[in-house]
Design a protein around this motif. Structure first.
Motif, PDB file in Angstrom:
ATOM      1  N   GLU A   1      -2.207  -2.425  -1.999  1.00 50.78           N
ATOM      2  CA  GLU A   1      -1.680  -1.243  -2.671  1.00 50.78           C
ATOM      3  C   GLU A   1      -2.818  -0.472  -3.333  1.00 50.78           C
ATOM      4  OE1 GLU A   1       2.163  -0.242  -5.519  1.00 50.78           O
ATOM      5  OE2 GLU A   1       1.759  -2.300  -4.907  1.00 50.78           O
ATOM      6  N   VAL A   2      -2.628   0.825  -3.519  1.00 51.32           N
ATOM      7  CA  VAL A   2      -3.622   1.676  -4.171  1.00 51.32           C
ATOM      8  C   VAL A   2      -3.039   2.140  -5.506  1.00 51.32           C
ATOM      9  CG1 VAL A   2      -4.953   3.816  -4.017  1.00 51.32           C
ATOM     10  CG2 VAL A   2      -4.557   2.428  -1.957  1.00 51.32           C
ATOM     11  N   PHE A   3      -3.801   1.896  -6.583  1.00 53.43           N
ATOM     12  CA  PHE A   3      -3.365   2.246  -7.934  1.00 53.43           C
ATOM     13  C   PHE A   3      -4.280   3.310  -8.528  1.00 53.43           C
ATOM     14  CE2 PHE A   3      -1.718  -1.984  -7.251  1.00 53.43           C
ATOM     15  CZ  PHE A   3      -0.435  -1.895  -7.765  1.00 53.43           C
ATOM     16  N   ILE A   4      -3.676   4.320  -9.119  1.00 54.95           N
ATOM     17  CA  ILE A   4      -4.413   5.342  -9.860  1.00 54.95           C
ATOM     18  C   ILE A   4      -4.456   4.848 -11.303  1.00 54.95           C
ATOM     19  CG2 ILE A   4      -4.576   7.791 -10.430  1.00 54.95           C
ATOM     20  CD1 ILE A   4      -4.459   6.998  -7.342  1.00 54.95           C
ATOM     21  N   VAL A   5      -5.669   4.710 -11.874  1.00 53.33           N
ATOM     22  CA  VAL A   5      -5.797   4.076 -13.186  1.00 53.33           C
ATOM     23  C   VAL A   5      -6.438   4.980 -14.248  1.00 53.33           C
ATOM     24  CG1 VAL A   5      -5.801   1.769 -12.163  1.00 53.33           C
ATOM     25  CG2 VAL A   5      -7.981   2.890 -12.621  1.00 53.33           C
ATOM     26  N   GLY A   6      -6.622   6.256 -13.960  1.00 53.82           N
ATOM     27  CA  GLY A   6      -7.085   7.173 -14.993  1.00 53.82           C
ATOM     28  C   GLY A   6      -8.401   7.830 -14.655  1.00 53.82           C
ATOM     29  N   GLY A   7      -8.772   8.726 -15.483  1.00 52.89           N
ATOM     30  CA  GLY A   7      -8.170   9.244 -16.689  1.00 52.89           C
ATOM     31  C   GLY A   7      -7.209  10.377 -16.422  1.00 52.89           C
ATOM     32  N   GLY A   8      -7.026  11.184 -17.460  1.00 49.91           N
ATOM     33  CA  GLY A   8      -5.998  12.212 -17.461  1.00 49.91           C
ATOM     34  C   GLY A   8      -6.066  13.177 -16.294  1.00 49.91           C
ATOM     35  N   SER A   9      -7.242  13.705 -15.996  1.00 51.33           N
ATOM     36  CA  SER A   9      -7.332  14.671 -14.897  1.00 51.33           C
ATOM     37  C   SER A   9      -7.113  13.996 -13.549  1.00 51.33           C
ATOM     38  CB  SER A   9      -8.676  15.405 -14.917  1.00 51.33           C
ATOM     39  OG  SER A   9      -9.738  14.509 -14.725  1.00 51.33           O
ATOM     40  N   VAL A  10      -7.542  12.740 -13.418  1.00 47.07           N
ATOM     41  CA  VAL A  10      -7.320  12.010 -12.166  1.00 47.07           C
ATOM     42  C   VAL A  10      -5.830  11.753 -11.979  1.00 47.07           C
ATOM     43  CG1 VAL A  10      -7.801   9.884 -10.891  1.00 47.07           C
ATOM     44  CG2 VAL A  10      -9.625  11.005 -12.173  1.00 47.07           C
ATOM     45  N   TYR A  11      -5.132  11.346 -13.048  1.00 49.54           N
ATOM     46  CA  TYR A  11      -3.679  11.166 -12.941  1.00 49.54           C
ATOM     47  C   TYR A  11      -3.012  12.465 -12.489  1.00 49.54           C
ATOM     48  CZ  TYR A  11      -3.626   6.651 -15.436  1.00 49.54           C
ATOM     49  OH  TYR A  11      -3.796   5.345 -15.814  1.00 49.54           O
ATOM     50  N   LYS A  12      -3.381  13.565 -13.134  1.00 51.22           N
ATOM     51  CA  LYS A  12      -2.744  14.850 -12.823  1.00 51.22           C
ATOM     52  C   LYS A  12      -2.984  15.251 -11.366  1.00 51.22           C
ATOM     53  CE  LYS A  12      -2.480  19.607 -14.388  1.00 51.22           C
ATOM     54  NZ  LYS A  12      -3.009  20.636 -15.273  1.00 51.22           N
ATOM     55  N   GLU A  13      -4.226  15.086 -10.905  1.00 50.26           N
ATOM     56  CA  GLU A  13      -4.554  15.499  -9.539  1.00 50.26           C
ATOM     57  C   GLU A  13      -4.025  14.541  -8.476  1.00 50.26           C
ATOM     58  OE1 GLU A  13      -8.531  17.162  -8.852  1.00 50.26           O
ATOM     59  OE2 GLU A  13      -8.836  16.928 -11.018  1.00 50.26           O
ATOM     60  N   MET A  14      -3.898  13.261  -8.814  1.00 52.74           N
ATOM     61  CA  MET A  14      -3.455  12.265  -7.830  1.00 52.74           C
ATOM     62  C   MET A  14      -1.943  12.058  -7.830  1.00 52.74           C
ATOM     63  SD  MET A  14      -6.200  11.247  -6.189  1.00 52.74           S
ATOM     64  CE  MET A  14      -5.593   9.818  -5.332  1.00 52.74           C
ATOM     65  N   LEU A  15      -1.244  12.503  -8.874  1.00 53.11           N
ATOM     66  CA  LEU A  15       0.200  12.274  -8.965  1.00 53.11           C
ATOM     67  C   LEU A  15       0.972  12.777  -7.744  1.00 53.11           C
ATOM     68  CD1 LEU A  15       2.117  10.837 -10.896  1.00 53.11           C
ATOM     69  CD2 LEU A  15       2.562  13.049 -11.978  1.00 53.11           C
ATOM     70  N   PRO A  16       0.599  13.918  -7.148  1.00 48.97           N
ATOM     71  CA  PRO A  16       1.321  14.360  -5.944  1.00 48.97           C
ATOM     72  C   PRO A  16       1.240  13.372  -4.775  1.00 48.97           C
ATOM     73  CG  PRO A  16       0.080  16.182  -6.871  1.00 48.97           C
ATOM     74  CD  PRO A  16      -0.351  14.942  -7.617  1.00 48.97           C
ATOM     75  N   PHE A  17       0.256  12.488  -4.786  1.00 50.49           N
ATOM     76  CA  PHE A  17       0.093  11.498  -3.712  1.00 50.49           C
ATOM     77  C   PHE A  17       0.824  10.189  -4.024  1.00 50.49           C
ATOM     78  CE2 PHE A  17      -3.611  14.278  -3.621  1.00 50.49           C
ATOM     79  CZ  PHE A  17      -3.607  14.688  -2.301  1.00 50.49           C
ATOM     80  N   CYS A  18       1.376  10.084  -5.226  1.00 51.36           N
ATOM     81  CA  CYS A  18       2.035   8.846  -5.661  1.00 51.36           C
ATOM     82  C   CYS A  18       3.526   8.896  -5.393  1.00 51.36           C
ATOM     83  CB  CYS A  18       1.816   8.626  -7.157  1.00 51.36           C
ATOM     84  SG  CYS A  18       0.104   8.338  -7.610  1.00 51.36           S
ATOM     85  N   ASP A  19       4.091   7.732  -5.046  1.00 53.86           N
ATOM     86  CA  ASP A  19       5.543   7.641  -4.906  1.00 53.86           C
ATOM     87  C   ASP A  19       6.133   6.714  -5.966  1.00 53.86           C
ATOM     88  OD1 ASP A  19       4.638   5.242  -3.909  1.00 53.86           O
ATOM     89  OD2 ASP A  19       5.471   5.503  -1.922  1.00 53.86           O
ATOM     90  N   LYS A  20       5.245   6.121  -6.794  1.00 54.77           N
ATOM     91  CA  LYS A  20       5.709   5.232  -7.852  1.00 54.77           C
ATOM     92  C   LYS A  20       4.749   5.338  -9.027  1.00 54.77           C
ATOM     93  CE  LYS A  20       5.610   0.758  -6.948  1.00 54.77           C
ATOM     94  NZ  LYS A  20       5.948  -0.636  -6.572  1.00 54.77           N
ATOM     95  N   ALA A  21       5.271   5.093 -10.228  1.00 53.59           N
ATOM     96  CA  ALA A  21       4.445   5.050 -11.431  1.00 53.59           C
ATOM     97  C   ALA A  21       4.929   3.898 -12.300  1.00 53.59           C
ATOM     98  CB  ALA A  21       4.513   6.368 -12.194  1.00 53.59           C
ATOM     99  N   LEU A  22       4.006   3.025 -12.671  1.00 59.00           N
ATOM    100  CA  LEU A  22       4.304   1.906 -13.560  1.00 59.00           C
ATOM    101  C   LEU A  22       3.807   2.300 -14.942  1.00 59.00           C
ATOM    102  CD1 LEU A  22       3.125  -0.972 -11.206  1.00 59.00           C
ATOM    103  CD2 LEU A  22       5.444  -0.076 -11.505  1.00 59.00           C
TER     104      LEU A  22
END
Length: 165
Positions: free
Chosen positions: A93-114
């Protein structure tokens, strides 16, 4: 892809390049969940880790606009598209772990958020997008409330709502 973060009531995640909270069970959850998988983070997040070193026993991808930046134990990429392309070939699995701008830019590629929701609102200068206000996200499940030194928190799983339904 899955975003993973601990957020305060106003979706703050950090202040002065440090986490807002140090909750041992949240850290254990993060470690258990991401161990053996791929994590994508920004350069500032990497540098905020102990010793500025990448996570052990994970495939680390670091986003940096500085083409001269390198880090032993991590793949450094210069754009979101490079990170996505590299992650597509990663095992697990691939996890986005931060920071704020990375979360914002990568969120469109995510189908789940823990998301570990923490019932507090300390000063924050970095924020996670407020999934409760985004119609394409909904809570799929949430844990009971826990307490650490008077701070209440719970683990929530958000999923992207299928636009076809």
């Amino acid at each position: 892809m899955t975003a993973i973060a601990a957020v305060s009531r106003n979706w703050g995640i950090g202040n002065d390049n440090d986490l807002l909270y140090n909750i041992p069970e949240d850290k254990r959850f993060f470690r258990r969940t991401t161990l053996g998988h791929t994590v994508i983070m920004g350069r500032k997040t990497l540098l905020s880790l102990p010793g500025g070193k990448p996570f052990k026993d994970r495939n680390n991808i670091v986003l940096s606009g500085n083409r001269n930046f390198s880090c032993e134990g991590a793949v450094v990429v210069g754009s979101i598209s490079e990170a996505v392309e590299y992650a597509e070939g990663a095992e697990g699995e691939v996890f986005i772990v931060g920071g704020g701008s990375v979360y914002k830019e990568m969120l469109p590629f995510c189908d789940k958020a823990l998301i570990t929701k923490i019932d507090g609102e300390p000063d924050a200068d970095v924020f996670f997008p407020n999934l409760d206000k985004l119609p394409e996200w909904r809570i799929e499940k949430e844990s009971e409330d826990y307490d650490f030194e008077g701070v209440r928190y719970k683990f929530c799983t958000y999923v992207r709502v299928d636009s076809a339904t």
